[in-house]
Design a protein around this motif. Structure first.
Motif, PDB file in Angstrom:
ATOM      1  N   LYS A  94     -35.084  20.631  29.521  1.00 24.82           N
ATOM      2  CA  LYS A  94     -35.859  21.574  28.738  1.00 24.82           C
ATOM      3  C   LYS A  94     -36.810  22.078  29.447  1.00 24.82           C
ATOM      4  O   LYS A  94     -37.128  23.172  29.458  1.00 24.82           O
ATOM      5  CB  LYS A  94     -36.070  20.954  27.395  1.00 24.82           C
ATOM      6  N   LYS A  97     -35.697  24.643  32.068  1.00 18.84           N
ATOM      7  CA  LYS A  97     -35.107  25.886  31.527  1.00 18.84           C
ATOM      8  C   LYS A  97     -36.361  26.877  30.973  1.00 18.84           C
ATOM      9  O   LYS A  97     -36.213  27.904  31.349  1.00 18.84           O
ATOM     10  CB  LYS A  97     -34.447  25.357  30.067  1.00 18.84           C
ATOM     11  N   ASN A  98     -37.488  26.182  30.743  1.00 19.26           N
ATOM     12  CA  ASN A  98     -38.542  27.195  30.020  1.00 19.26           C
ATOM     13  C   ASN A  98     -39.319  27.623  31.147  1.00 19.26           C
ATOM     14  O   ASN A  98     -40.311  28.390  31.114  1.00 19.26           O
ATOM     15  CB  ASN A  98     -39.384  26.226  28.933  1.00 19.26           C
ATOM     16  N   HIS A  99     -39.543  26.789  32.264  1.00 17.10           N
ATOM     17  CA  HIS A  99     -40.764  27.023  33.227  1.00 17.10           C
ATOM     18  C   HIS A  99     -40.031  27.446  34.590  1.00 17.10           C
ATOM     19  O   HIS A  99     -40.866  27.673  35.699  1.00 17.10           O
ATOM     20  CB  HIS A  99     -41.583  25.512  33.664  1.00 17.10           C
TER      21      HIS A  99
END
Length: 187
Positions: A94, A97-99
């Motif tokens: 997660k 995916k965000n960074h």
């Protein structure tokens, strides 16, 4: 409840590592992360966790993993002795995916040592023939470039090229492209 809290703490640790290593935030230190996120953990255990997570992030970043690669990598890490847990794997996936995009841009910016082309605009101006002069119609290419470095103010370059100069420039660019292609095939 403990799993949710450990997931939040791990997410905070990963964000802290990204802030200090990739985003240039010098206020985020290993000590700060320990006191804020893992105060109850003995120092040697925190150091091991911190180093493990930093190594995993480094591996992911250096390979610029896509979502399929990250899943395979994290699955392998969960099966490895002394690796990570399945819950940690989910938090790391997660996080990436965000960074991914922001970390990638940061790594690229940190690796540049010269100016870069920030913007390019071009147009072709055509002079039309006048009734009162014998001069025929001619075209001129106008190229405007914005060039800048990391901590430097941007500079602007404006080129005005007639057809002959434009053809010369295109020929030179073609030669550069061929040279680069030859060099990359050798490697």
């Amino acid at each position: 409840m403990a799993d949710a809290e450990s997931g939040k703490a791990l997410s905070g640790l990963l964000n802290g590592i990204a802030q200090s290593k990739y985003y240039g935030n010098t206020e985020i230190t290993e000590e700060l992360l320990k006191t804020e996120l893992y105060a109850e953990l003995p120092p040697d255990e925190f150091r091991a966790l911190h180093d493990k997570m930093r190594g995993i992030i480094k591996s992911i970043v250096s390979a610029d993993m896509d979502l399929n690669q990250i899943d395979a990598f994290l699955t392998a890490q969960t099966k490895k002795q002394g690796g990570i847990t399945a819950d940690q794997s989910l938090v790391i996936a997660k996080f990436w995916k965000n960074h991914k995009k922001k970390i990638r841009e940061s790594v690229i910016n940190q690796s540049r040592w010269e100016n870069t082309l920030k913007s390019l605009k071009w147009r072709v101006d055509v002079k039309s023939q006048s009734r009162h002069t014998d001069q025929g119609s001619s075209s001129t290419a106008i190229v405007e470039m914005e060039i800048g470095g990391k901590d430097k103010e941007a500079e602007f370059l404006c080129l005005e090229l007639n057809e002959t100069k434009m053809n010369e420039m295109l020929k030179k660019l073609s030669e550069v492209e061929e040279s680069l292609a030859a060099l990359t095939q050798i490697s």
